[in-house]
Every structure is written in structure tokens, then in C-alpha cells.
Scaffold this motif. Sequence first.
Motif, PDB file in Angstrom:
ATOM      1  N   ALA A  54      43.564  42.781  34.003  1.00 53.79           N
ATOM      2  CA  ALA A  54      42.608  43.743  34.563  1.00 53.79           C
ATOM      3  C   ALA A  54      41.485  42.897  35.570  1.00 53.79           C
ATOM      4  O   ALA A  54      41.129  43.287  36.426  1.00 53.79           O
ATOM      5  CB  ALA A  54      41.946  44.452  33.388  1.00 53.79           C
ATOM      6  N   THR A  55      41.070  41.696  35.128  1.00 54.84           N
ATOM      7  CA  THR A  55      40.165  40.832  35.794  1.00 54.84           C
ATOM      8  C   THR A  55      40.870  40.541  37.177  1.00 54.84           C
ATOM      9  O   THR A  55      40.053  40.473  38.232  1.00 54.84           O
ATOM     10  CB  THR A  55      39.788  39.799  34.817  1.00 54.84           C
ATOM     11  OG1 THR A  55      39.337  40.081  33.716  1.00 54.84           O
ATOM     12  CG2 THR A  55      38.950  38.895  35.472  1.00 54.84           C
ATOM     13  N   GLU A  56      42.094  40.192  37.091  1.00 57.62           N
ATOM     14  CA  GLU A  56      42.684  39.703  38.342  1.00 57.62           C
ATOM     15  C   GLU A  56      42.718  40.899  39.542  1.00 57.62           C
ATOM     16  O   GLU A  56      42.688  40.964  40.439  1.00 57.62           O
ATOM     17  CB  GLU A  56      44.033  39.092  38.182  1.00 57.62           C
ATOM     18  CG  GLU A  56      44.777  38.803  39.520  1.00 57.62           C
ATOM     19  CD  GLU A  56      44.137  37.245  40.103  1.00 57.62           C
ATOM     20  OE1 GLU A  56      44.368  36.914  41.175  1.00 57.62           O
ATOM     21  OE2 GLU A  56      43.164  36.814  39.232  1.00 57.62           O
ATOM     22  N   ILE A  57      43.051  42.324  38.830  1.00 53.01           N
ATOM     23  CA  ILE A  57      43.251  43.290  39.489  1.00 53.01           C
ATOM     24  C   ILE A  57      41.658  43.756  40.131  1.00 53.01           C
ATOM     25  O   ILE A  57      41.448  43.955  41.415  1.00 53.01           O
ATOM     26  CB  ILE A  57      43.575  44.335  38.505  1.00 53.01           C
ATOM     27  CG1 ILE A  57      45.147  44.316  38.525  1.00 53.01           C
ATOM     28  CG2 ILE A  57      43.498  45.926  39.577  1.00 53.01           C
ATOM     29  CD1 ILE A  57      45.833  45.026  37.498  1.00 53.01           C
ATOM     30  N   LYS A  58      40.497  43.636  39.252  1.00 51.23           N
ATOM     31  CA  LYS A  58      39.482  43.868  39.716  1.00 51.23           C
ATOM     32  C   LYS A  58      39.132  42.836  40.630  1.00 51.23           C
ATOM     33  O   LYS A  58      38.562  43.416  41.862  1.00 51.23           O
ATOM     34  CB  LYS A  58      38.327  43.919  38.759  1.00 51.23           C
ATOM     35  CG  LYS A  58      37.057  44.039  38.759  1.00 51.23           C
ATOM     36  CD  LYS A  58      36.129  44.054  37.606  1.00 51.23           C
ATOM     37  CE  LYS A  58      34.627  43.862  37.934  1.00 51.23           C
ATOM     38  NZ  LYS A  58      34.065  42.934  38.557  1.00 51.23           N
ATOM     39  N   LYS A  59      39.365  41.561  40.624  1.00 55.43           N
ATOM     40  CA  LYS A  59      38.846  40.718  41.626  1.00 55.43           C
ATOM     41  C   LYS A  59      39.468  40.694  42.867  1.00 55.43           C
ATOM     42  O   LYS A  59      38.819  40.678  44.067  1.00 55.43           O
ATOM     43  CB  LYS A  59      39.280  39.138  40.999  1.00 55.43           C
ATOM     44  CG  LYS A  59      38.883  38.103  41.856  1.00 55.43           C
ATOM     45  CD  LYS A  59      39.499  36.595  41.291  1.00 55.43           C
ATOM     46  CE  LYS A  59      40.014  35.910  42.489  1.00 55.43           C
ATOM     47  NZ  LYS A  59      41.234  35.190  42.239  1.00 55.43           N
ATOM     48  N   ARG A  60      40.885  40.968  42.883  1.00 54.16           N
ATOM     49  CA  ARG A  60      41.716  41.165  44.186  1.00 54.16           C
ATOM     50  C   ARG A  60      41.095  42.573  44.931  1.00 54.16           C
ATOM     51  O   ARG A  60      41.011  42.375  46.179  1.00 54.16           O
ATOM     52  CB  ARG A  60      43.094  41.119  44.026  1.00 54.16           C
ATOM     53  CG  ARG A  60      43.565  39.711  43.608  1.00 54.16           C
ATOM     54  CD  ARG A  60      44.984  39.587  44.033  1.00 54.16           C
ATOM     55  NE  ARG A  60      45.340  38.475  43.054  1.00 54.16           N
ATOM     56  CZ  ARG A  60      46.721  38.192  43.156  1.00 54.16           C
ATOM     57  NH1 ARG A  60      47.739  38.957  43.800  1.00 54.16           N
ATOM     58  NH2 ARG A  60      47.006  37.177  42.484  1.00 54.16           N
ATOM     59  N   SER A  61      40.860  43.254  44.332  1.00 55.43           N
ATOM     60  CA  SER A  61      40.316  44.727  44.961  1.00 55.43           C
ATOM     61  C   SER A  61      39.037  44.578  45.611  1.00 55.43           C
ATOM     62  O   SER A  61      38.837  44.921  46.679  1.00 55.43           O
ATOM     63  CB  SER A  61      40.085  45.844  43.752  1.00 55.43           C
ATOM     64  OG  SER A  61      41.674  46.143  43.141  1.00 55.43           O
ATOM     65  N   GLU A  62      38.173  43.853  44.902  1.00 54.92           N
ATOM     66  CA  GLU A  62      36.804  43.693  45.388  1.00 54.92           C
ATOM     67  C   GLU A  62      37.038  42.767  46.467  1.00 54.92           C
ATOM     68  O   GLU A  62      36.333  43.052  47.445  1.00 54.92           O
ATOM     69  CB  GLU A  62      35.803  42.919  44.340  1.00 54.92           C
ATOM     70  CG  GLU A  62      35.484  43.935  43.109  1.00 54.92           C
ATOM     71  CD  GLU A  62      34.755  43.330  42.087  1.00 54.92           C
ATOM     72  OE1 GLU A  62      34.065  44.133  41.397  1.00 54.92           O
ATOM     73  OE2 GLU A  62      34.729  42.258  41.788  1.00 54.92           O
TER      74      GLU A  62
END
Length: 115
Positions: A54-62
Motif C-alpha cells: 500500500a505504501t509503494e502504491i501511494k508513493k508512486r501515485s503521488e
Amino acid sequence: MTIQPDELMQLVVDAAEDKKAMDVTALNLRGISLIADYFVICHGNSETQVQAIATEIKKRSEERGTRIRGLEGMDTARWVLVDLGDVVVHVFHRDDREYYNIERLWSDAKVVERV
């Protein structure tokens, strides 16, 4: 520059796979639901892995300029929901994914095949 829903879905899938998410499935909800264009569903084998995905998805999306509209479930890491607007991501713990089986609830949606 706004990222298109198809690109965002692919970015999410790639981010999940990079964190070794299991059984990554993207459902095309266009014409079926007004909630989002895509659901991406995957699972991890531990709470730590679920949080990392979830953290990686959030990071890349931002990084691509996508606003995170909601992020829920990180504290328990059993079912983390990441709302990216056109793409909604469900990151489950393995046991909870089997229990909730949301793919069955959205069985009318077309599974997006990755090439």
C-alpha cells in the motif's frame, strides 16, 4: 499533467508486483459502476507486506501527481483501501482476501489481462 485511468491502473499493478503482491487482479468497472473505472485487488502474506504494498502504491501515485482521496486500514493491515479516484485499490492480507472474495461481488466486471 493528469495521468489517465488506464495508466494509473498499470502503475498500481506494477507497484504492487514490485512489492511481491500475490494474485494481482485488475477489474474494469466501466459501464458497471460509477465508483471507479478500475478495482485493483491483491494480497500480501503478512501485515508488514500489506503495508509495504500500500505504501509503494501511494508513493508512486503521488509521484505521478495523483491525489490520494482516501487511505484506510493501514493500522491493522488486514484490508487496506487506497482510493485514487478512477482506480480503487484493495490490498488484503491473504486470509481476509479469501474470506471477503470481492472478485465474486464484481463478477460482471471484465478482468484486465496483462500482456
